[in-house]
Design a protein around this motif. Sequence first.
Motif, PDB file in Angstrom:
ATOM      1  N   VAL A   1      42.462  34.934  39.255  1.00  0.00           N
ATOM      2  CA  VAL A   1      43.732  35.427  38.781  1.00  0.00           C
ATOM      3  C   VAL A   1      44.462  36.246  40.212  1.00  0.00           C
ATOM      4  N   GLN A   2      45.599  36.505  40.037  1.00  0.00           N
ATOM      5  CA  GLN A   2      46.236  37.460  41.356  1.00  0.00           C
ATOM      6  C   GLN A   2      46.215  38.770  40.828  1.00  0.00           C
ATOM      7  N   ALA A   3      46.158  39.594  41.987  1.00  0.00           N
ATOM      8  CA  ALA A   3      46.093  41.068  41.791  1.00  0.00           C
ATOM      9  C   ALA A   3      47.255  41.409  40.811  1.00  0.00           C
ATOM     10  N   GLY A   4      47.100  42.471  40.029  1.00  0.00           N
ATOM     11  CA  GLY A   4      48.107  42.622  38.935  1.00  0.00           C
ATOM     12  C   GLY A   4      48.379  42.030  37.585  1.00  0.00           C
ATOM     13  N   GLY A   5      47.554  40.953  37.500  1.00  0.00           N
ATOM     14  CA  GLY A   5      47.429  40.000  36.388  1.00  0.00           C
ATOM     15  C   GLY A   5      46.348  40.507  35.461  1.00  0.00           C
TER      16      GLY A   5
ATOM     17  N   TYR B   1      19.465  42.695  26.183  1.00  0.00           N
ATOM     18  CA  TYR B   1      19.695  41.223  26.390  1.00  0.00           C
ATOM     19  C   TYR B   1      21.016  41.118  27.489  1.00  0.00           C
ATOM     20  N   TRP B   2      20.753  40.104  28.167  1.00  0.00           N
ATOM     21  CA  TRP B   2      22.023  39.629  29.105  1.00  0.00           C
ATOM     22  C   TRP B   2      22.401  38.389  29.028  1.00  0.00           C
ATOM     23  N   GLY B   3      23.626  38.154  29.244  1.00  0.00           N
ATOM     24  CA  GLY B   3      24.371  36.837  29.152  1.00  0.00           C
ATOM     25  C   GLY B   3      24.191  35.967  30.520  1.00  0.00           C
ATOM     26  N   GLN B   4      24.570  34.876  30.828  1.00  0.00           N
ATOM     27  CA  GLN B   4      24.341  34.329  32.217  1.00  0.00           C
ATOM     28  C   GLN B   4      25.512  34.658  33.263  1.00  0.00           C
ATOM     29  N   GLY B   5      26.514  35.441  32.898  1.00  0.00           N
ATOM     30  CA  GLY B   5      27.562  35.974  33.697  1.00  0.00           C
ATOM     31  C   GLY B   5      28.669  34.883  33.889  1.00  0.00           C
ATOM     32  N   THR B   6      29.828  35.338  34.007  1.00  0.00           N
ATOM     33  CA  THR B   6      30.965  34.655  34.324  1.00  0.00           C
ATOM     34  C   THR B   6      31.832  35.321  35.522  1.00  0.00           C
ATOM     35  N   GLN B   7      32.222  34.399  36.508  1.00  0.00           N
ATOM     36  CA  GLN B   7      32.872  34.603  37.784  1.00  0.00           C
ATOM     37  C   GLN B   7      34.316  35.044  37.440  1.00  0.00           C
ATOM     38  N   VAL B   8      34.666  36.273  37.956  1.00  0.00           N
ATOM     39  CA  VAL B   8      36.143  36.839  38.084  1.00  0.00           C
ATOM     40  C   VAL B   8      36.486  37.048  39.537  1.00  0.00           C
ATOM     41  N   THR B   9      37.399  36.223  39.929  1.00  0.00           N
ATOM     42  CA  THR B   9      37.999  36.542  41.194  1.00  0.00           C
ATOM     43  C   THR B   9      39.491  36.963  41.459  1.00  0.00           C
ATOM     44  N   VAL B  10      39.666  37.856  42.015  1.00  0.00           N
ATOM     45  CA  VAL B  10      41.086  38.406  41.842  1.00  0.00           C
ATOM     46  C   VAL B  10      41.547  38.261  43.461  1.00  0.00           C
ATOM     47  N   SER B  11      42.729  37.737  43.682  1.00  0.00           N
ATOM     48  CA  SER B  11      43.338  37.452  45.015  1.00  0.00           C
ATOM     49  C   SER B  11      44.510  38.320  45.072  1.00  0.00           C
ATOM     50  N   ALA B  12      44.388  38.662  46.436  1.00  0.00           N
ATOM     51  CA  ALA B  12      45.482  39.662  46.822  1.00  0.00           C
ATOM     52  C   ALA B  12      46.727  39.205  46.726  1.00  0.00           C
TER      53      ALA B  12
ATOM     54  N   MET C   1      41.013  42.797  30.436  1.00  0.00           N
ATOM     55  CA  MET C   1      41.024  43.176  31.859  1.00  0.00           C
ATOM     56  C   MET C   1      42.572  43.210  32.132  1.00  0.00           C
ATOM     57  N   ASN C   2      43.244  44.489  32.560  1.00  0.00           N
ATOM     58  CA  ASN C   2      45.001  44.393  33.115  1.00  0.00           C
ATOM     59  C   ASN C   2      44.855  44.980  34.196  1.00  0.00           C
ATOM     60  N   SER C   3      46.034  44.839  34.644  1.00  0.00           N
ATOM     61  CA  SER C   3      46.319  45.332  36.302  1.00  0.00           C
ATOM     62  C   SER C   3      45.188  45.027  37.267  1.00  0.00           C
ATOM     63  N   VAL C   4      44.679  43.961  37.275  1.00  0.00           N
ATOM     64  CA  VAL C   4      43.363  43.639  38.023  1.00  0.00           C
ATOM     65  C   VAL C   4      43.445  43.778  39.520  1.00  0.00           C
ATOM     66  N   LYS C   5      42.687  44.221  40.252  1.00  0.00           N
ATOM     67  CA  LYS C   5      42.505  44.333  41.781  1.00  0.00           C
ATOM     68  C   LYS C   5      41.498  43.637  42.444  1.00  0.00           C
ATOM     69  N   PRO C   6      41.551  43.154  43.679  1.00  0.00           N
ATOM     70  CA  PRO C   6      40.752  42.486  44.357  1.00  0.00           C
ATOM     71  C   PRO C   6      39.364  43.204  44.192  1.00  0.00           C
ATOM     72  N   GLU C   7      39.114  44.408  44.265  1.00  0.00           N
ATOM     73  CA  GLU C   7      38.025  45.012  43.976  1.00  0.00           C
ATOM     74  C   GLU C   7      37.214  44.778  42.857  1.00  0.00           C
ATOM     75  N   ASP C   8      37.866  44.229  41.735  1.00  0.00           N
ATOM     76  CA  ASP C   8      37.252  43.822  40.401  1.00  0.00           C
ATOM     77  C   ASP C   8      36.384  42.361  40.677  1.00  0.00           C
ATOM     78  N   THR C   9      36.655  41.633  41.639  1.00  0.00           N
ATOM     79  CA  THR C   9      35.989  40.488  41.802  1.00  0.00           C
ATOM     80  C   THR C   9      34.528  40.567  41.817  1.00  0.00           C
ATOM     81  N   ALA C  10      34.067  39.997  40.821  1.00  0.00           N
ATOM     82  CA  ALA C  10      32.604  40.043  40.758  1.00  0.00           C
ATOM     83  C   ALA C  10      32.040  39.007  39.698  1.00  0.00           C
TER      84      ALA C  10
END
Length: 119
Positions: free
Chosen positions: A12-16, A108-119, A83-92
């Motif tokens: 997602v793009q930053a701000g999205g 208990y934990w899930g397996q995780g899902t990747q979030v990548t925020v582009s600048a 997640m609103n107004s996402v920032k690049p530092e939210d990438t994880a």
Amino acid sequence: QVQLVESGGGLVQAGGSLRLSCAASGGTFTRYAMGWCRQVPGKEREFVASISTTGGITNYADSVKGRFTISRDNAKKMVILQMNSVKPEDTAVYYCNARRVTFMTYNYWGQGTQVTVSA
């Protein structure tokens, strides 16, 4: 035993905005407080948000307060992280967590899902 499956991650793009879902199975969902944590390679997993068993109490990390919203649907056994107004530092990688404390602690934990925020 509780199984958790996350979905909704992506690029997602930053701000999205992005909406993460966590579907739970097994166990009694309403007995568990639910939460989201995230982790960047080389760093410790960090708390993002949590919600009480009834949904009446929520907590957020300062870094996401005002931008992210956690909610749960006990009938559907799901937890949502909006997640609103996402920032690049939210990438994880974002992990869903189910926690119950009695005389023992159930975590208990899930397996995780990747979030990548582009600048």
